[in-house]
Scaffold this active site. Structure first.
Site, short mmCIF file in Angstrom:
data_model
loop_
_atom_site.label_atom_id
_atom_site.label_comp_id
_atom_site.label_asym_id
_atom_site.label_seq_id
_atom_site.Cartn_x
_atom_site.Cartn_y
_atom_site.Cartn_z
N SER A 147 69.72 66.65 21.57
CA SER A 147 68.89 67.78 21.97
C SER A 147 67.48 67.65 21.39
O SER A 147 66.76 66.70 21.71
CB SER A 147 69.58 69.08 21.56
OG SER A 147 68.94 70.20 22.12
N ASP A 240 73.67 71.70 31.99
CA ASP A 240 72.69 71.75 30.91
C ASP A 240 71.30 71.85 31.52
O ASP A 240 70.94 71.01 32.35
CB ASP A 240 72.81 70.50 30.05
CG ASP A 240 71.84 70.47 28.87
OD1 ASP A 240 71.11 71.45 28.66
OD2 ASP A 240 71.83 69.45 28.16
N HIS A 270 75.76 71.74 27.41
CA HIS A 270 74.94 71.35 26.28
C HIS A 270 75.65 71.66 24.96
O HIS A 270 76.02 72.79 24.69
CB HIS A 270 73.60 72.10 26.33
CG HIS A 270 72.61 71.62 25.33
ND1 HIS A 270 71.75 70.58 25.59
CD2 HIS A 270 72.33 72.00 24.06
CE1 HIS A 270 70.98 70.36 24.54
NE2 HIS A 270 71.32 71.20 23.59
#
Length: 298
Positions: A147, A240, A270
């Site tokens: 991320s 996501d 995610h």
């Protein structure tokens, strides 16, 4: 949605980046509530990298490692620590055979861009300069993360190329947030997906940048030239908001002559890799380790 993952969705806390004190506690509590990883085959050491300011790191050493990966935690640049990343770092070190160095970079909004990137770049230079002490080949150093950590990995690869800094062997970008513009289909349409939503993305970028415009080192998707970057593994989750910018970045790397492995994981969302009891999460984690092992030993 993968049925094993879907069963956990009602149990997940909402991500609220408007109250960072509360969310940081929730994030830390979630990490400590999960089963501890097996570290019996690892030597783990906390160190401080001299910089301005100094940067805490945690080093995971498996037996007979050749290379290292500087692994950067997720959390939208606003949450996360060496302790919360322990659940990822230990199994990655175990399965990849690489020395894993996690970085306690400064968080936003207390320390906005480029503070976190400066911390990561300092650790990259320190790792290269101290390769003999760490027992690794200085030409076998990778960067990677999840991320916002994957954002920092991509950004430090750009910066090292531009500044002719330490050579980076490989970049591993897992569910990366790369584009502040949020113009992709997934960024516009996944408004209420688990953990990461359009509102969460906007809040994270706001905390990270403040009122500063994004540069390619903040949002690597803005880079005009991706040539000369290290080979990459790019992994995306189906549900996501970050999905399409990861795929777009992988394609642009390919078009710039960079070798890329792109993995799109169906049925995932995610951060669902944290649900490590699910079969798909085990396969994702194994892929991270196997990819690093190949990249650092060939």
């Amino acid at each position: 949605m993968d049925p094993e993952l879907e069963a956990f969705i009602p149990l997940l806390p909402r991500t609220d980046l408007t109250d960072l004190v509360a969310y940081r506690k929730i994030y830390a509590d979630l990490a400590t509530s999960r089963p501890a990883p097996d570290t019996s085959g690892l030597e783990i050491e906390d160190r401080t990298v001299p910089a301005d300011p100094d940067v805490p790191v945690r080093i995971y050493r498996p037996h007979q490692s050749q290379g290292a990966v500087i692994w950067l935690h997720g959390g939208g640049w606003v949450v996360g620590s060496l302790n919360t990343e322990h659940l990822w770092a230990a199994p990655i070190a175990d399965t990849s055979g690489a020395v894993v160095i996690t970085v306690d970079f400064r968080l936003s909004p207390e320390h906005r861009f480029p503070a976190a990137l400066d911390d990561v770049y300092a650790v990259l230079k320190w790792t290269h300069d101290h390769a003999a002490e760490l027992g690794i080949d200085p030409d076998r150093i990778a960067v990677g993360g999840h991320s916002a950590g994957a954002n920092l990995a991509a950004a430090v690869a750009l910066r090292a190329r531009d500044e002719q800094g330490p050579p980076i062997r490989f970049q591993l970008l897992n569910e990366a947030i790369l584009d502040d513009a949020s113009h992709t289909w997934s960024a516009r349409n996944f408004t209420d997906t688990p953990w990461n939503t359009r509102a969460v993305r906007a809040a994270a970028w706001g905390h990270y940048l403040g009122d500063r415009p994004a540069t390619p080192y903040a949002a690597p998707a803005r880079a005009d030239d991706l040539s000369g970057l290290p080979p990459a593994y790019v992994a995306t989750a189906e549900f996501d908001p970050n999905r399409d910018e990861g795929i777009d970045y992988a394609l642009r790397l390919l078009q710039a002559g960079v070798s890329v492995e792109l993995r799109q994981w169906p049925g995932t969302f995610h951060g669902s890799l944290a649900i490590q009891s699910a079969d798909v999460s085990q396969r994702q984690l194994a892929a991270l380790g196997a990819t690093l092992r190949r990249a650092l030993t060939k």
